[in-house]
Design a protein around this motif. Sequence first.
Motif, PDB file in Angstrom:
ATOM      1  N   SER A  54       0.644  -1.193  -0.018  1.00  0.00           N
ATOM      2  CA  SER A  54      -0.042   0.042  -0.184  1.00  0.00           C
ATOM      3  C   SER A  54       0.869   1.252  -0.256  1.00  0.00           C
ATOM      4  O   SER A  54       0.374   2.255   0.020  1.00  0.00           O
ATOM      5  CB  SER A  54      -0.857   0.024   1.195  1.00  0.00           C
ATOM      6  OG  SER A  54      -0.266   0.024   2.507  1.00  0.00           O
ATOM      7  N   LEU A  55       2.004   1.095   0.147  1.00  0.00           N
ATOM      8  CA  LEU A  55       3.155   2.434   0.255  1.00  0.00           C
ATOM      9  C   LEU A  55       3.256   2.456  -1.340  1.00  0.00           C
ATOM     10  O   LEU A  55       3.159   1.946  -2.070  1.00  0.00           O
ATOM     11  CB  LEU A  55       4.198   2.040   0.928  1.00  0.00           C
ATOM     12  CG  LEU A  55       4.127   1.668   2.436  1.00  0.00           C
ATOM     13  CD1 LEU A  55       5.409   1.276   3.064  1.00  0.00           C
ATOM     14  CD2 LEU A  55       3.527   2.772   3.225  1.00  0.00           C
ATOM     15  N   GLU A  56       4.001   3.922  -1.277  1.00  0.00           N
ATOM     16  CA  GLU A  56       4.440   4.242  -2.397  1.00  0.00           C
ATOM     17  C   GLU A  56       5.713   3.617  -3.087  1.00  0.00           C
ATOM     18  O   GLU A  56       6.615   3.438  -2.511  1.00  0.00           O
ATOM     19  CB  GLU A  56       4.564   6.003  -2.570  1.00  0.00           C
ATOM     20  CG  GLU A  56       3.330   6.474  -2.524  1.00  0.00           C
ATOM     21  CD  GLU A  56       2.446   6.763  -3.936  1.00  0.00           C
ATOM     22  OE1 GLU A  56       3.243   6.727  -5.128  1.00  0.00           O
ATOM     23  OE2 GLU A  56       1.455   6.407  -3.815  1.00  0.00           O
ATOM     24  N   PRO A  57       5.797   3.424  -4.502  1.00  0.00           N
ATOM     25  CA  PRO A  57       6.818   2.770  -4.904  1.00  0.00           C
ATOM     26  C   PRO A  57       7.985   3.623  -4.880  1.00  0.00           C
ATOM     27  O   PRO A  57       7.897   4.875  -5.234  1.00  0.00           O
ATOM     28  CB  PRO A  57       6.700   2.195  -6.338  1.00  0.00           C
ATOM     29  CG  PRO A  57       5.504   3.056  -6.753  1.00  0.00           C
ATOM     30  CD  PRO A  57       4.827   3.590  -5.396  1.00  0.00           C
ATOM     31  N   TYR A  58       9.354   3.090  -4.543  1.00  0.00           N
ATOM     32  CA  TYR A  58      10.589   4.060  -4.806  1.00  0.00           C
ATOM     33  C   TYR A  58      10.972   4.234  -6.167  1.00  0.00           C
ATOM     34  O   TYR A  58      10.949   3.282  -6.925  1.00  0.00           O
ATOM     35  CB  TYR A  58      11.516   3.223  -3.950  1.00  0.00           C
ATOM     36  CG  TYR A  58      12.969   4.065  -4.051  1.00  0.00           C
ATOM     37  CD1 TYR A  58      13.455   4.976  -3.400  1.00  0.00           C
ATOM     38  CD2 TYR A  58      13.782   3.030  -4.936  1.00  0.00           C
ATOM     39  CE1 TYR A  58      14.642   5.755  -3.657  1.00  0.00           C
ATOM     40  CE2 TYR A  58      15.223   3.594  -5.059  1.00  0.00           C
ATOM     41  CZ  TYR A  58      15.610   5.020  -4.289  1.00  0.00           C
ATOM     42  OH  TYR A  58      16.960   5.262  -4.696  1.00  0.00           O
ATOM     43  N   THR A  59      11.124   5.469  -6.568  1.00  0.00           N
ATOM     44  CA  THR A  59      11.296   5.771  -7.835  1.00  0.00           C
ATOM     45  C   THR A  59      12.762   6.364  -7.969  1.00  0.00           C
ATOM     46  O   THR A  59      13.033   6.967  -9.203  1.00  0.00           O
ATOM     47  CB  THR A  59      10.267   7.088  -8.205  1.00  0.00           C
ATOM     48  OG1 THR A  59      10.338   8.101  -7.382  1.00  0.00           O
ATOM     49  CG2 THR A  59       8.987   6.433  -8.450  1.00  0.00           C
ATOM     50  N   GLY A  60      13.619   6.459  -7.071  1.00  0.00           N
ATOM     51  CA  GLY A  60      15.034   6.772  -7.122  1.00  0.00           C
ATOM     52  C   GLY A  60      15.308   8.255  -6.559  1.00  0.00           C
ATOM     53  O   GLY A  60      14.124   8.916  -5.935  1.00  0.00           O
ATOM     54  N   LEU A  61      16.492   8.330  -6.583  1.00  0.00           N
ATOM     55  CA  LEU A  61      16.855   9.730  -5.648  1.00  0.00           C
ATOM     56  C   LEU A  61      16.969  10.986  -6.440  1.00  0.00           C
ATOM     57  O   LEU A  61      17.550  12.083  -6.118  1.00  0.00           O
ATOM     58  CB  LEU A  61      18.310   9.337  -4.986  1.00  0.00           C
ATOM     59  CG  LEU A  61      18.382   8.481  -4.080  1.00  0.00           C
ATOM     60  CD1 LEU A  61      19.807   8.082  -3.541  1.00  0.00           C
ATOM     61  CD2 LEU A  61      17.439   8.884  -2.671  1.00  0.00           C
ATOM     62  N   THR A  62      16.801  10.749  -7.812  1.00  0.00           N
ATOM     63  CA  THR A  62      16.946  12.034  -8.738  1.00  0.00           C
ATOM     64  C   THR A  62      16.039  13.204  -8.129  1.00  0.00           C
ATOM     65  O   THR A  62      16.699  14.320  -8.356  1.00  0.00           O
ATOM     66  CB  THR A  62      16.476  11.662 -10.160  1.00  0.00           C
ATOM     67  OG1 THR A  62      17.372  10.666 -10.763  1.00  0.00           O
ATOM     68  CG2 THR A  62      16.554  12.855 -11.239  1.00  0.00           C
ATOM     69  N   PRO A  63      14.658  13.364  -8.067  1.00  0.00           N
ATOM     70  CA  PRO A  63      14.035  14.558  -7.534  1.00  0.00           C
ATOM     71  C   PRO A  63      14.749  14.922  -6.159  1.00  0.00           C
ATOM     72  O   PRO A  63      14.916  16.093  -6.135  1.00  0.00           O
ATOM     73  CB  PRO A  63      12.646  13.879  -7.202  1.00  0.00           C
ATOM     74  CG  PRO A  63      12.564  12.628  -7.958  1.00  0.00           C
ATOM     75  CD  PRO A  63      13.954  11.901  -7.961  1.00  0.00           C
ATOM     76  N   GLU A  64      15.239  14.023  -5.300  1.00  0.00           N
ATOM     77  CA  GLU A  64      15.833  14.596  -3.963  1.00  0.00           C
ATOM     78  C   GLU A  64      16.943  15.404  -4.505  1.00  0.00           C
ATOM     79  O   GLU A  64      17.246  16.622  -3.814  1.00  0.00           O
ATOM     80  CB  GLU A  64      15.923  13.495  -3.201  1.00  0.00           C
ATOM     81  CG  GLU A  64      14.994  12.504  -3.059  1.00  0.00           C
ATOM     82  CD  GLU A  64      13.776  12.956  -2.694  1.00  0.00           C
ATOM     83  OE1 GLU A  64      13.537  13.857  -1.625  1.00  0.00           O
ATOM     84  OE2 GLU A  64      12.910  12.310  -2.896  1.00  0.00           O
ATOM     85  N   TYR A  65      18.056  14.712  -5.174  1.00  0.00           N
ATOM     86  CA  TYR A  65      19.202  15.308  -5.421  1.00  0.00           C
ATOM     87  C   TYR A  65      19.108  16.769  -6.494  1.00  0.00           C
ATOM     88  O   TYR A  65      19.645  17.817  -6.128  1.00  0.00           O
ATOM     89  CB  TYR A  65      19.992  14.534  -6.186  1.00  0.00           C
ATOM     90  CG  TYR A  65      20.972  13.560  -5.831  1.00  0.00           C
ATOM     91  CD1 TYR A  65      22.134  14.168  -5.042  1.00  0.00           C
ATOM     92  CD2 TYR A  65      20.910  12.254  -5.614  1.00  0.00           C
ATOM     93  CE1 TYR A  65      23.187  13.451  -4.244  1.00  0.00           C
ATOM     94  CE2 TYR A  65      21.855  11.211  -4.870  1.00  0.00           C
ATOM     95  CZ  TYR A  65      22.714  12.136  -4.240  1.00  0.00           C
ATOM     96  OH  TYR A  65      23.637  11.067  -3.645  1.00  0.00           O
TER      97      TYR A  65
END
Length: 1021
Positions: A753-764
């Motif tokens: 039910s959690l959101e899938p992990y899509t990578g660190l690109t938005p955070e960086y």
Amino acid sequence: MRDYDSLDPKELLPVAPGGQECCLASLSFRLTDIPLLPGSPRRLSPQAGARGGQGPKHGQQYLKMPSPPAPGLQGSSSRDPGQPCGGESTRSISVINNYLDASEPVSSEACLSRMHFHDNQRKVDYVLAYHYRKRGAHLAQGSLGHSLAVISNGETGKEPHAGGPGDIELGPLNALEEERKEQREEFEHNLMEAGLELEKDSENKSQGSIFVRIHAPWQVLAREAEFLKIKVPTKKMYEIKAGGSIAKKFSAVLQKLSSPLQPRVPEHSNKMKNLSYPFSREKMYLYNIQEKDTFFDNATRSRIVHEILKRTACSRANNTMGINSLIANNIYEAAYPLHDGEYDSPEDDMNDRKLLYQEWARYGVFYKFQPIDLIRKYFGEKIGLYFAWLGLYTSFLIPSSVIGVIVFLYGCATIEEDIPSREMCDQQNAFTMCPLCDKSCDYWNLSSACGTARASHLFDNPATVFFSIFMALWATMFLENWKRLQMRLGYFWDLTGIEEEEEHSRPEYETKVREKMLKESNKSAVQKLDTNTTECDEDDEDKLTWKDRFPGYLMNFASILFMIALTFSIVFGVIVYRITTAAALSLNKATRSNVRVTVTATAVIINLVVILILDEIYGAVAKWLTKIEVPKTEQTFEERLILKAFLLKFVNAYSPIFYVAFFKGRFVGRPGSYVYVFDGYRMEECAPGGCLMELCIQLSIIMLGKQLIQNNIFEIGVPKLKKLFRKLKDETEAGETDSAHSKHPEQWDLDYSLEPYTGLTPEYMEMIIQFGFVTLFVASFPLAPVFALLNNVIEVRLDAKKFVTELRRPDAVRTKDIGIWFDILSGIGKFSVISNAFVIAITSDFIPRLVYQYSYSHNGTLHGFVNHTLSFFNVSQLKEGTQPENSQFDQEVQFCRFKDYREPPWAPNPYEFSKQYWFVLSARLAFVIIFQNLVMFLSVLVDWMIPDIPTDISDQIKKEKSLLVDFFLKEEHEKLKLMDEPALRSPGGGDRSRSRAASSAPSGQSQPGSVMSSGSQHTNV
């Protein structure tokens, strides 16, 4: 060995104390075939029983399961924490296990377990999820709707045959759903061929979600750890020597002072460290293996399973390679490792996730340091390096914020001593300025702009120049310290010397290669495709050449140019808005006095909204453009995506700021010869105090707006809305879901039910854009580091909470550095030197003041500077129709003043650029060259003075290599000595030597009670 076909079915089933066959005595099923791999009663093929008359494949045997007539359900193997274990339950059996009697009572510990198979012994290392839908499914008469489940370590479920009371009659499946089911069965069979053990629920509803739980036994973990060259600790430990006595005392004092800021988590000792060596089954005696189930932590186990999933092929799915291809083709919906339990459970049991939440992922612990080692242990090295980088960046913002506040306070303290602003505010000077617009604008006194001039001094003062130099050196020192911290973490995390892992092709790349082969090749090539497509990237003729990618490259080039042109067009549109709005407001006497403030504020807000909208659009466009290129590997895809997204977002975020800093007011013209955008609309001018104040306003509003809106709406609000939408969707589709199960869901249900992990690109990307705001235009806004620091204190906990509570657990990825992001940071740092040099030289009045003070001032002060920068214009030479209508000015005007270096009307060449203009221009260019070279030289000097690898870490790495060689030689010598000793010993000595030999024996030699890798052969060293 007896033939399984000749056995009575009851011989294969455990018997309950009451004499009934456990777990099947109460199920209404026909005789169904379950394929069994030859020679192994434990590992069974996941292929379903004979379907549509299809018989068993060659070499397979089948296990016959009876269907007793009893319609009731006596026992359930489902774990239901809300019910007493072993009691009656109406829930269907979710698992039938080779080793577990489903009708026997299960311990309370097994009932509450959410991380293991049904036997509560095998740990769930990975989960595959998919959604199934049956068409026209209905129950035959007398059926309660229960069905036996599929697969434990080799058992497969049943597909009931038609006919007979108590059977489940299924309508014809949709053709696509049927095909997907066969592909899943083959893929799961291949996973078990690789040694993995599976468990999943039965498809006993018309639709629903199924979770395939995967467990990696020890022999698989050992094999894959050796293949992946995973470094593990050996038995040898050594002491990490600190520096000199002074450094040792200083470190002890610093650690004592910072103890209230340390998170309360178990930390790795900084004094002792295990020697690490890549795992090898032939050198098992080197490692301190106390318990095989816990030797590899959860992150490592899930990483190993993920590697197997990535390289397992599926021939039915067009020979696609790996789980990513199957997810892309909607065969599976998700694949993820499990979290270590719930983070907010009221129980006293502690897990790493709960510990991270309490000591890291809450806003209440914002003042504490990050538990980087625990983050790395739970999420892997890639995410651990991101948070380590973010923590270092945030800590480096503290000194820059302090200096920025000092510079701002210096401007506040010296505002009364600033001679130019005092001259502008002096009404006795009575500088009559030329009209700001045609017809409707009147002449005005320069003293009316007193407030703008005084405010400009807060940021346009000599201290900002030194602050710009400081920030350029600060950026260099930050990058150098990050390289040192990266090396230190690499040493403690055993990342030194790791090799680049072989990456598998992306599903889109495989599809493109397959399409190319089908178009260009003949029948033989098609046969080759069917037999050996998995090796297509090894053949030069099958690779995508530049000709294949040329349309994608052309589309990328054209699209990026179009997006950049679109950004510039929007900036120009905002300029037109400012010009037209200013002209419209000037017509009204009530709004004429606040024209500049109104136009500036509304234009900046429009810019902010456009930037936020285009940011989201450009992110999606960059991803689409990267897909068109068809990169071969995920790493190449990520790097190209980052470059495109950064380029587009960089242009989007900084275009309005670059316009105000370097272009606004430069192409205005002069009275009598103004430059017009449209008929009657003049180009906008800077304020009397210069454009630096407006640049400061523009920068601050865009920076703060992006941080506040993106953090509060995009990063907090949007995930919550997505979670709510997923919850509502699951509720609408969960009509047949067991109510007790929904009250006490398993861990894989919670994680799904959690959101899938899509990578660190938005955070960086968010932090990189902020880094640009802090460094590129810091000369105009010294308080930028302060607001960045306040944002990052919240950002660290926001990201932490998102990773711990709102996202599925990411796959642990080992990496040595932050990759291409470091190159982008370095590029921004170098570009900031140039941009700040031009801001000081062109946008501010720093250079004109220096030129006047040392070349034109009579007493070496700035008295008369304002008069020196204003030129004269004869109002009789204004064009017809541009003179002020109904002028209310107190006195008759013959000459008005405007800000520029031009010859007066009475000069031989009136209104031409004066000598002062060329003098100031040459001084500005000279300053840019000197400033740039000076700061670059200091940056290189700082880079040279700070070594990339800390001296103590370099020494420890050399020491570790030497200790590792000595440890190998010692262990090998002792092992050979034990092997050469005579077989006959005294009873006590013989027992001791045998125990020592057993502990040092390689994995190829079977030991009682140990599970060895089947089929592997190892030689003694």
